[in-house]
Scaffold this motif. Structure first.
Motif, PDB file in Angstrom:
ATOM      1  N   TYR A  77       0.857  -1.186   0.000  1.00  0.00           N
ATOM      2  CA  TYR A  77       0.000   0.000   0.000  1.00  0.00           C
ATOM      3  C   TYR A  77       0.888   1.228   0.000  1.00  0.00           C
ATOM      4  O   TYR A  77       2.080   1.152   0.261  1.00  0.00           O
ATOM      5  CB  TYR A  77      -0.965   0.014   1.193  1.00  0.00           C
ATOM      6  N   THR A  78       0.274   2.354  -0.302  1.00  0.00           N
ATOM      7  CA  THR A  78       0.976   3.627  -0.235  1.00  0.00           C
ATOM      8  C   THR A  78       0.010   4.678   0.293  1.00  0.00           C
ATOM      9  O   THR A  78      -1.174   4.637  -0.004  1.00  0.00           O
ATOM     10  CB  THR A  78       1.553   4.049  -1.607  1.00  0.00           C
ATOM     11  N   VAL A  79       0.523   5.574   1.114  1.00  0.00           N
ATOM     12  CA  VAL A  79      -0.275   6.663   1.674  1.00  0.00           C
ATOM     13  C   VAL A  79       0.250   7.972   1.088  1.00  0.00           C
ATOM     14  O   VAL A  79       1.461   8.192   1.033  1.00  0.00           O
ATOM     15  CB  VAL A  79      -0.167   6.700   3.220  1.00  0.00           C
ATOM     16  N   VAL A  80      -0.667   8.821   0.671  1.00  0.00           N
ATOM     17  CA  VAL A  80      -0.305  10.163   0.207  1.00  0.00           C
ATOM     18  C   VAL A  80      -1.070  11.145   1.083  1.00  0.00           C
ATOM     19  O   VAL A  80      -2.302  11.133   1.105  1.00  0.00           O
ATOM     20  CB  VAL A  80      -0.661  10.355  -1.289  1.00  0.00           C
ATOM     21  N   ARG A  81      -0.352  11.950   1.810  1.00  0.00           N
ATOM     22  CA  ARG A  81      -0.971  12.942   2.700  1.00  0.00           C
ATOM     23  C   ARG A  81      -1.528  14.120   1.909  1.00  0.00           C
ATOM     24  O   ARG A  81      -1.095  14.396   0.784  1.00  0.00           O
ATOM     25  CB  ARG A  81       0.033  13.438   3.731  1.00  0.00           C
ATOM     26  N   HIS A  98      -0.475  13.207  -8.467  1.00  0.00           N
ATOM     27  CA  HIS A  98      -0.569  11.742  -8.577  1.00  0.00           C
ATOM     28  C   HIS A  98      -0.676  11.167  -7.170  1.00  0.00           C
ATOM     29  O   HIS A  98       0.132  11.466  -6.303  1.00  0.00           O
ATOM     30  CB  HIS A  98       0.646  11.177  -9.300  1.00  0.00           C
ATOM     31  N   LEU A  99      -1.680  10.344  -6.944  1.00  0.00           N
ATOM     32  CA  LEU A  99      -1.978   9.851  -5.603  1.00  0.00           C
ATOM     33  C   LEU A  99      -1.459   8.442  -5.328  1.00  0.00           C
ATOM     34  O   LEU A  99      -1.804   7.862  -4.289  1.00  0.00           O
ATOM     35  CB  LEU A  99      -3.493   9.915  -5.358  1.00  0.00           C
ATOM     36  N   ALA A 100      -0.626   7.893  -6.214  1.00  0.00           N
ATOM     37  CA  ALA A 100      -0.052   6.563  -5.976  1.00  0.00           C
ATOM     38  C   ALA A 100       1.294   6.426  -6.683  1.00  0.00           C
ATOM     39  O   ALA A 100       1.626   5.367  -7.191  1.00  0.00           O
ATOM     40  CB  ALA A 100      -1.020   5.480  -6.452  1.00  0.00           C
ATOM     41  N   SER A 101       2.068   7.487  -6.683  1.00  0.00           N
ATOM     42  CA  SER A 101       3.308   7.490  -7.469  1.00  0.00           C
ATOM     43  C   SER A 101       4.333   6.459  -7.011  1.00  0.00           C
ATOM     44  O   SER A 101       5.139   6.008  -7.824  1.00  0.00           O
ATOM     45  CB  SER A 101       3.937   8.882  -7.467  1.00  0.00           C
ATOM     46  N   ASN A 102       4.318   6.062  -5.760  1.00  0.00           N
ATOM     47  CA  ASN A 102       5.308   5.097  -5.254  1.00  0.00           C
ATOM     48  C   ASN A 102       4.862   3.645  -5.362  1.00  0.00           C
ATOM     49  O   ASN A 102       5.612   2.745  -5.010  1.00  0.00           O
ATOM     50  CB  ASN A 102       5.648   5.396  -3.790  1.00  0.00           C
ATOM     51  N   PHE A 103       3.649   3.418  -5.834  1.00  0.00           N
ATOM     52  CA  PHE A 103       3.104   2.050  -5.901  1.00  0.00           C
ATOM     53  C   PHE A 103       3.459   1.437  -7.256  1.00  0.00           C
ATOM     54  O   PHE A 103       3.179   2.006  -8.297  1.00  0.00           O
ATOM     55  CB  PHE A 103       1.588   2.077  -5.719  1.00  0.00           C
ATOM     56  N   LYS A 104       4.068   0.257  -7.242  1.00  0.00           N
ATOM     57  CA  LYS A 104       4.481  -0.369  -8.500  1.00  0.00           C
ATOM     58  C   LYS A 104       3.372  -1.268  -9.057  1.00  0.00           C
ATOM     59  O   LYS A 104       2.494  -1.715  -8.329  1.00  0.00           O
ATOM     60  CB  LYS A 104       5.777  -1.154  -8.322  1.00  0.00           C
ATOM     61  N   ASN A 105       3.453  -1.496 -10.347  1.00  0.00           N
ATOM     62  CA  ASN A 105       2.507  -2.365 -11.061  1.00  0.00           C
ATOM     63  C   ASN A 105       1.058  -1.936 -10.869  1.00  0.00           C
ATOM     64  O   ASN A 105       0.167  -2.761 -10.675  1.00  0.00           O
ATOM     65  CB  ASN A 105       2.695  -3.833 -10.653  1.00  0.00           C
ATOM     66  N   LYS A 106       0.818  -0.636 -10.952  1.00  0.00           N
ATOM     67  CA  LYS A 106      -0.540  -0.108 -10.798  1.00  0.00           C
ATOM     68  C   LYS A 106      -1.423  -0.543 -11.962  1.00  0.00           C
ATOM     69  O   LYS A 106      -0.970  -0.606 -13.093  1.00  0.00           O
ATOM     70  CB  LYS A 106      -0.513   1.428 -10.758  1.00  0.00           C
TER      71      LYS A 106
END
Length: 190
Positions: A77-81, A98-106
């Motif tokens: 998971y990834t959290v964006v404040r 972008h609200l999930a830039s660190n999440f891979k294989n989106k």
């Protein structure tokens, strides 16, 4: 020219070189002329979201790699404040976070979008297309959505889900602008 534009252009050029695509092939894949593609690749013009999205699809990389040069690395998971989405400023003042830039294989690209009011665009809203589907949910303000020859005016709490491979576009209807969530779902081939 903006240093960030130059950096993105260099990444696009390097990926095209590595993958062996010609500028003609990339122009076709991105839906622009060869001259327009080359101007973008050389950092002579800013990029639209659609252009970047189509480049990422053709190169089979995450759009974040084009924007930052880094590969997303989180998979649980990834959290964006609040206010901390990866910023993108594209298309005449539209600001994307972008609200999930660190999440891979989106399987989707989620954005918080701030659309400016531009009276001149209301009579002829710029349109584009890209593979996949898209969902937009209006958080504040009013949004005019065009889809081929259909027009819908959306208000706070309204949403639209559509096939984004067809020509579509949007513009804020009120002077304060419009804020909405956009979720771009990737096409089948990815």
């Amino acid at each position: 020219m903006d240093a960030k534009i130059d950096e993105i252009a260099e990444r696009i050029r390097a990926l095209r070189d590595v993958t062996g695509f010609t500028t003609d092939e990339m122009a076709g894949a991105t839906g622009v002329t060869k001259d327009e593609y080359e101007a973008s690749e050389n950092g002579k013009k800013d990029f639209t979201f659609t252009f970047l999205y189509k480049c990422a699809e053709k190169f089979n990389v995450d759009i974040i790699e084009l924007l930052t040069g880094e590969n997303p690395h989180l998979s649980g998971y990834t959290v964006v404040r609040k206010g901390k989405g990866l910023p993108m400023k594209r298309r005449k003042g539209f600001e994307y976070g972008h609200l999930a830039s660190n999440f891979k294989n989106k399987t989707a690209e989620p954005f918080l979008v701030h659309a400016p009011y531009r009276a001149d665009e209301l009579s002829s809203i710029p349109v584009s297309s890209h593979d996949g589907q898209e969902f937009n949910y209006v958080l504040s303000g009013r949004l005019r959505f065009v889809y081929e020859d259909h027009t819908e005016d959306l208000g706070e709490g309204d949403s639209v889900y559509y096939n984004s491979s067809r020509m579509h576009g949007m513009a804020a209807l009120n002077k304060e602008g419009c804020v909405f969530i956009a979720v771009v779902l990737k096409g089948e081939h990815r």
